[in-house]
Write a protein that holds these residues in place. Structure first.
Motif, mmCIF file in Angstrom:
data_model
loop_
_atom_site.group_PDB
_atom_site.id
_atom_site.type_symbol
_atom_site.label_atom_id
_atom_site.label_comp_id
_atom_site.label_asym_id
_atom_site.label_seq_id
_atom_site.Cartn_x
_atom_site.Cartn_y
_atom_site.Cartn_z
ATOM 1 N N LYS A 163 0.837 -1.204 0.133
ATOM 2 C CA LYS A 163 0.099 0.114 0.117
ATOM 3 C C LYS A 163 0.845 1.192 0.223
ATOM 4 N N LEU A 164 0.793 2.049 -0.822
ATOM 5 C CA LEU A 164 1.696 3.223 -1.373
ATOM 6 C C LEU A 164 0.755 4.165 -0.670
ATOM 7 N N GLU A 165 1.625 5.656 -0.307
ATOM 8 C CA GLU A 165 0.955 6.696 0.326
ATOM 9 C C GLU A 165 -0.088 7.325 -0.771
ATOM 10 N N ASP A 166 -0.061 7.332 -1.917
ATOM 11 C CA ASP A 166 -0.961 7.805 -2.844
ATOM 12 C C ASP A 166 -2.224 7.114 -2.814
ATOM 13 N N VAL A 167 -3.227 7.578 -2.475
ATOM 14 C CA VAL A 167 -4.435 7.043 -2.227
ATOM 15 C C VAL A 167 -5.083 6.651 -3.640
ATOM 16 N N GLU A 168 -4.962 7.727 -4.561
ATOM 17 C CA GLU A 168 -5.643 7.420 -5.961
ATOM 18 C C GLU A 168 -4.737 6.310 -6.817
ATOM 19 N N PHE A 169 -3.463 6.288 -6.459
ATOM 20 C CA PHE A 169 -2.647 5.241 -7.016
ATOM 21 C C PHE A 169 -3.072 3.840 -6.579
ATOM 22 N N ASN A 170 -3.396 3.769 -5.409
ATOM 23 C CA ASN A 170 -3.620 2.417 -4.723
ATOM 24 C C ASN A 170 -5.199 2.047 -5.077
ATOM 25 N N ARG A 171 -6.162 2.699 -5.539
ATOM 26 C CA ARG A 171 -7.337 2.727 -5.860
ATOM 27 C C ARG A 171 -7.326 2.114 -7.296
ATOM 28 N N LYS A 172 -6.447 2.889 -8.095
ATOM 29 C CA LYS A 172 -6.203 2.241 -9.428
ATOM 30 C C LYS A 172 -5.646 1.149 -9.801
ATOM 31 N N PHE A 173 -4.569 0.941 -9.071
ATOM 32 C CA PHE A 173 -3.615 -0.299 -9.087
ATOM 33 C C PHE A 173 -3.501 -1.226 -7.996
ATOM 34 N N ASN A 174 -3.118 -2.362 -8.145
ATOM 35 C CA ASN A 174 -2.704 -3.332 -7.152
ATOM 36 C C ASN A 174 -1.246 -3.453 -7.382
ATOM 37 N N THR A 175 -0.327 -3.071 -6.232
ATOM 38 C CA THR A 175 0.981 -3.080 -6.185
ATOM 39 C C THR A 175 1.520 -4.395 -5.532
ATOM 40 N N TYR A 176 2.413 -5.214 -5.939
ATOM 41 C CA TYR A 176 2.780 -6.351 -5.226
ATOM 42 C C TYR A 176 4.500 -6.172 -5.474
ATOM 43 N N ALA A 177 4.921 -6.578 -4.407
ATOM 44 C CA ALA A 177 6.703 -6.547 -4.559
ATOM 45 C C ALA A 177 7.249 -7.820 -3.612
ATOM 46 N N THR A 178 8.373 -8.033 -3.707
ATOM 47 C CA THR A 178 9.059 -9.119 -3.128
ATOM 48 C C THR A 178 9.545 -8.309 -1.502
ATOM 49 N N ASN A 179 9.989 -7.156 -1.676
ATOM 50 C CA ASN A 179 9.711 -6.358 -0.394
ATOM 51 C C ASN A 179 9.216 -5.057 -0.555
ATOM 52 N N GLN A 180 8.894 -4.312 0.833
ATOM 53 C CA GLN A 180 8.416 -3.106 0.756
ATOM 54 C C GLN A 180 9.259 -2.132 0.444
ATOM 55 N N HIS A 181 10.488 -2.215 0.842
ATOM 56 C CA HIS A 181 11.610 -1.251 0.690
ATOM 57 C C HIS A 181 11.908 -0.978 -0.806
ATOM 58 N N ASP A 182 11.747 -2.224 -1.497
ATOM 59 C CA ASP A 182 12.119 -1.969 -2.901
ATOM 60 C C ASP A 182 11.028 -1.363 -3.642
ATOM 61 N N ALA A 183 9.809 -1.683 -3.291
ATOM 62 C CA ALA A 183 8.716 -0.764 -4.067
ATOM 63 C C ALA A 183 8.622 0.514 -3.756
ATOM 64 N N PHE A 184 8.950 0.951 -2.374
ATOM 65 C CA PHE A 184 8.983 2.439 -2.280
ATOM 66 C C PHE A 184 10.188 2.900 -2.877
ATOM 67 N N TYR A 185 11.418 2.261 -3.068
ATOM 68 C CA TYR A 185 12.551 2.746 -3.622
ATOM 69 C C TYR A 185 12.343 2.878 -5.270
ATOM 70 N N VAL A 186 11.567 2.214 -5.833
ATOM 71 C CA VAL A 186 11.252 2.349 -7.274
ATOM 72 C C VAL A 186 9.979 3.279 -7.681
ATOM 73 N N LEU A 187 9.084 2.936 -6.818
ATOM 74 C CA LEU A 187 8.011 3.889 -6.889
ATOM 75 C C LEU A 187 7.654 5.124 -6.347
ATOM 76 N N THR A 188 8.651 5.980 -6.824
ATOM 77 C CA THR A 188 8.708 7.447 -6.255
ATOM 78 C C THR A 188 7.487 8.197 -6.297
ATOM 79 N N PRO A 189 7.125 9.196 -5.487
ATOM 80 C CA PRO A 189 6.007 9.842 -5.955
ATOM 81 C C PRO A 189 5.682 10.359 -7.203
ATOM 82 N N THR A 190 7.049 10.818 -7.961
ATOM 83 C CA THR A 190 7.018 11.378 -9.286
ATOM 84 C C THR A 190 6.672 9.955 -10.295
ATOM 85 N N LEU A 191 7.415 9.198 -10.014
ATOM 86 C CA LEU A 191 6.886 7.978 -10.948
ATOM 87 C C LEU A 191 5.597 7.548 -10.745
#
Lengths: 312, 188
Positions: A211-239
């Motif tokens: 679950k990322l901090e962007d509510v609209e993004f979470n509503r539109k997409f399902n995000t999965y990752a092998t670990n939480q840190h990698d997901a936040f590292y790659v999916l920056t607010p701009t991305l």
């Protein structure tokens, strides 16, 4: 060849100094071939009607069925023969010209596509029983290596009817455009962003839902990752913002997979790209449409800032 | 059956469900707290890496520094005195802010000395610091996301009852300086 790109109110126009003669000659040639196909379609309808009528006159019980089938076979042979010739010229001669017109550093090969193994490595979908690919484009855009093609993946289903006869059917589970870009961040594991109504998981992987901090993004997409840190590292607010923008551009469902320094983008829109028109005229507006479909490759690089290489 | 037994059975069933709810709420709070602690360790790792790269950068630019010497020396002193494991999130925030200050001082020095900018070793450090910054940003966002989830459980009814019973307290967020909230893009 020098091309000038003009962007005006969201419309992209390309003006190149390549001999316009070459273009018009080819467009005329294609127009003639397209008209032949249209004519053959009209004749075919006549053949089927004629077959039905003759068959009915010969034998009123089942003659029309035989006549109809014969007429239909003739129609299929007639149309496909004409269409194949038209498609061949369109794909082998016209498309390379359109690609040149974009001024982008890329190559186009009609009968090739992204290798099956590469598509499977994204873990976006299961291994297909039947894999069809075409319209490969590859090259380098702003220093970013990429590959793109149409991909059609099907599942084999074997059923038995009431008499025990074996029937094989192929069900499509993905049909659309697939993009693979070199990605500018290094990490272990996998991150997937999936836009879909029914939740489905990355194929054959142990992942957690993020679950990322962007509510609209979470509503539109399902995000999965092998670990939480990698997901936040790659999916920056701009991305995340840019992924939302990209999603608005494409009809259908969009899927992203970040794995082994590659970004896979799959757009499931159930269409074939770069197909020749049959019932509409080949004109500048069609060319501009094709060009825009190709320029999307560059737009993805710009939108997702894939050309930012400060980490390498 | 005697009414008293019926009453006791109902009471027992209600009690059983309350017990299940208490256990599951407690476990949910506990696992949220563990995630917060894990995320805090992530911040420690990222801050340590940032310290290390920054120290190397300070060593490289030390000779060029005149006015910024004090700021840079402060960072080195901080590196030797602070134990991140024992520091509170507020202290970690302060440490991070001081590192930002040192980074700004280094940028000023680099702008003044083109030969430093062209130094291969320094260029390599610039690449490393950018990556470390990205990881720190990610660690901070992971931490805040987990704190937000945990705080919701601590403050919202009915899990707040269990939280207060077992002394689960709301956690502080890791607040970055305004300019750091955007994506890291360090241009030297």
């Amino acid at each position: 060849m020098i091309c000038v790109v003009i962007k005006k109110k969201g419309e992209v126009t390309f003006i190149c100094n390549r001999s316009r003669m070459e273009y018009s000659e080819l467009i005329n040639k294609l127009e003639q071939k397209r008209k032949v196909v249209v004519k053959r379609i009209c004749f075919s309808i006549g053949f089927v009607a004629l077959g039905l009528a003759i068959g009915w006159l010969i034998n009123r019980d089942f003659g029309y069925a035989v006549g109809g089938i014969v007429g239909f076979i003739v129609a299929i042979v007639l149309i496909s023969e004409g269409f194949d010739k038209y498609k061949k010229v369109f794909k082998n001669q016209f498309m390379p010209l359109v690609v040149n017109k974009t001024g982008l550093d890329l190559k186009y090969v009609h009968k090739q596509g992204i290798p099956k193994e590469m598509v499977i490595s994204s873990r976006l979908f299961k291994k297909p029983d039947r894999y069809i690919k075409e319209d490969l484009m590859y090259g380098t855009l702003d220093g970013v290596n990429f590959m793109s093609s149409d991909v059609h993946m099907q599942d084999k289903r074997v059923t038995r009817d009431s008499k025990g006869r074996r029937r094989v059917r192929y069900d499509t589970f993905f049909r659309g455009r697939w993009f693979v870009y070199e990605f500018n961040k290094s990490f272990n594991g996998i991150i997937q962003v999936r836009e879909e109504f029914f939740k489905s998981h990355p194929w054959g992987l142990k992942v957690e839902k993020i679950k990322l901090e962007d509510v609209e993004f979470n509503r539109k997409f399902n995000t999965y990752a092998t670990n939480q840190h990698d997901a936040f590292y790659v999916l920056t607010p701009t991305l995340m913002e840019n992924i939302k923008k990209l999603e608005r551009k494409f009809p259908g469902s969009i899927y992203f997979s970040f794995i082994e320094n590659q970004l896979h983008i799959a757009i499931y829109h159930s269409k074939d790209s770069f197909e020749p028109p049959v019932f509409s005229k080949l004109d500048e507006s069609l060319i501009n449409e094709l060009v825009s479909d190709i320029v999307v490759l560059q737009e993805i690089v710009n939108e997702l800032k894939l050309n930012r290489k400060i980490f390498k | 059956m005697e009414p008293i037994y019926i009453f006791l059975i109902i009471l027992g069933v209600i009690g059983f469900f309350i017990l299940i709810w208490v256990i599951s709420s407690y476990n949910s709070l506990k696992s949220a707290k563990i995630k917060v602690n894990e995320a805090e360790s992530g911040i420690d790792v990222a801050l340590t890496k940032r310290f290390d790269v920054l120290t190397k950068m300070v060593d490289t630019v030390k000779g060029y520094a005149k006015h910024e010497k004090e700021t840079l020396e402060k960072v080195i002193a901080l590196r030797n005195s602070v134990h991140l494991n024992n520091a509170s999130i507020k202290e970690k925030q302060d440490i991070s802010n001081q590192m930002d200050e040192a980074m700004r001082a280094i940028n000023v020095i680099v702008e003044q000395y083109p030969d430093l900018k062209a130094n291969e070793n320094f260029k390599q450090l610039q690449v490393s610091i950018s990556d470390v910054e990205e990881h720190l940003q990610a660690a901070r966002r992971v931490y805040n996301s987990n704190v937000s989830n945990y705080n919701h459980k601590v403050q919202l009814f009915p899990s707040n009852i269990i939280a207060s019973m077992f002394h689960f307290e709301a956690q502080e967020f890791f607040i970055a300086e305004e300019y750091k909230r955007n994506d890291v893009e360090i241009n030297f």
